[in-house]
Design a protein around this motif. Structure first.
Motif, PDB file in Angstrom:
ATOM      1  N   ARG A  66       0.821  -1.209   0.000  1.00  0.00           N
ATOM      2  CA  ARG A  66       0.000   0.000   0.000  1.00  0.00           C
ATOM      3  C   ARG A  66       0.856   1.261   0.000  1.00  0.00           C
ATOM      4  N   ASP A  74      -6.008   5.064  -3.227  1.00  0.00           N
ATOM      5  CA  ASP A  74      -6.089   5.568  -1.859  1.00  0.00           C
ATOM      6  C   ASP A  74      -5.073   4.852  -0.985  1.00  0.00           C
ATOM      7  N   ASN A  75      -4.214   5.611  -0.324  1.00  0.00           N
ATOM      8  CA  ASN A  75      -3.188   5.023   0.528  1.00  0.00           C
ATOM      9  C   ASN A  75      -3.440   5.464   1.969  1.00  0.00           C
ATOM     10  N   VAL A  76      -4.208   4.668   2.696  1.00  0.00           N
ATOM     11  CA  VAL A  76      -4.639   5.058   4.026  1.00  0.00           C
ATOM     12  C   VAL A  76      -3.460   5.201   4.980  1.00  0.00           C
ATOM     13  N   ALA A  80      -3.878   8.882   5.714  1.00  0.00           N
ATOM     14  CA  ALA A  80      -4.951   9.044   6.699  1.00  0.00           C
ATOM     15  C   ALA A  80      -4.676  10.269   7.571  1.00  0.00           C
ATOM     16  N   GLN A  85      -7.296   6.663  12.571  1.00  0.00           N
ATOM     17  CA  GLN A  85      -7.737   6.063  11.312  1.00  0.00           C
ATOM     18  C   GLN A  85      -6.727   5.057  10.782  1.00  0.00           C
ATOM     19  N   VAL A  86      -5.442   5.316  10.999  1.00  0.00           N
ATOM     20  CA  VAL A  86      -4.415   4.343  10.619  1.00  0.00           C
ATOM     21  C   VAL A  86      -4.611   3.057  11.416  1.00  0.00           C
ATOM     22  N   GLU A  89      -7.590   1.095  10.122  1.00  0.00           N
ATOM     23  CA  GLU A  89      -7.316   0.423   8.851  1.00  0.00           C
ATOM     24  C   GLU A  89      -6.457  -0.821   9.065  1.00  0.00           C
ATOM     25  N   LYS A  92      -8.622  -3.565  10.499  1.00  0.00           N
ATOM     26  CA  LYS A  92      -9.426  -4.227   9.471  1.00  0.00           C
ATOM     27  C   LYS A  92      -8.579  -5.221   8.676  1.00  0.00           C
ATOM     28  N   LEU A  93      -7.375  -4.808   8.339  1.00  0.00           N
ATOM     29  CA  LEU A  93      -6.481  -5.657   7.555  1.00  0.00           C
ATOM     30  C   LEU A  93      -6.090  -6.901   8.344  1.00  0.00           C
TER      31      LEU A  93
END
Length: 247
Positions: A66, A74-76, A80, A85-86, A89, A92-93
């Motif tokens: 990423r 989009d590169n969170v 981010a 938010q990082v 993410e 979630k991953l």
């Protein structure tokens, strides 16, 4: 098993992890468990991992991909607006990676594919922050009551941190504290082993201020280990004597 620790100080962040992985006493290897990404002058993100090696390597590989994604994607991780938010993410991953691995291998529920992550870093204009991300994808953040995080084999190295940690301490003292914590863990559990990776991130520097690998023959770590052992013996013998005599 592994051992990773992150301290939040007024001056910034101090992180340390071991590098041992094993699938039994006859299959021991060395793999780094600390990874970081920087945007010069803008942000630094550091991740430490514990748990199933295949799971953690898959998560790190996907994060690496990423960071190398074309500009139109989009590169969170690197874009981010907040550390929260990082963390969300990466959570979630991690959850998706574990679920996919379990389904592929026909495994249901919690099991050997589990992993836990510490995320630490700073984004321009904000405070340094640190999170512990669980296999389920949820996470907690350090606070005034919990100013440091540990993952892996935590119990042996925790007492010294609880007694000696001070948010105002210098980076040098923090590094010394973590070495004592790791030495105690190394002495008690063979699943944690040298070399150790250490990183210091000074507030608002957005880069690894100090980074090194501590090996078996490191003279300072050897001195810390020997001196700490001797200091414990001296402290023990200085305690009041216990007597079986009736009071």
């Amino acid at each position: 098993m592994t051992y990773c620790v992150g301290l939040v100080l007024d001056k910034g962040l101090v992180l340390m992890s071991d590098t041992r992985t094993n699938s039994g006493v006859d299959n021991i290897s060395v793999f780094s468990k600390m990874f970081h990404w920087e945007v010069p002058g803008k942000r630094i993100l550091t991740v430490m991992t514990a748990g199933n090696l295949a799971t953690t390597q898959s998560v790190i590989s996907q994060l690496e991909e990423r960071t190398k994604a074309p500009e139109d994607r989009d590169n969170v991780i690197l874009e981010a607006p907040t550390m929260f938010q990082v963390a969300a993410e990466i959570g979630k991953l991690l959850r998706a990676t574990i679920q996919h691995t379990q389904e592929t291998n026909g495994v249901r529920g919690k099991g050997r594919f589990s992993a836990t992550i510490i995320l630490a870093g700073q984004i321009e204009g904000m405070e340094p922050r640190m999170f512990m991300i669980y296999p389920e994808g949820n996470f907690i953040e350090t606070s005034a009551d919990t100013p440091f995080l540990q993952i892996g084999e935590t119990k042996y190295g925790r007492p010294i941190i609880l007694r000696a940690y001070d948010r105002n301490m210098s980076f040098e003292d923090a590094a010394k504290l973590l070495m004592v914590s790791f030495d105690s863990t190394l002495k008690a559990n063979l699943s944690v082993g040298l070399p150790l990776d250490m990183m210091v991130v000074e507030r608002d520097s957005f880069t690894a201020t100090h980074q090194r690998r501590i090996t078996q023959d490191d003279p300072y770590f050897q001195q810390i280990s020997s001196s700490w052992g001797n200091a414990l013996k001296t402290a023990f013998h200085s305690l009041p004597d216990y007597s079986f005599a009736a009071e």
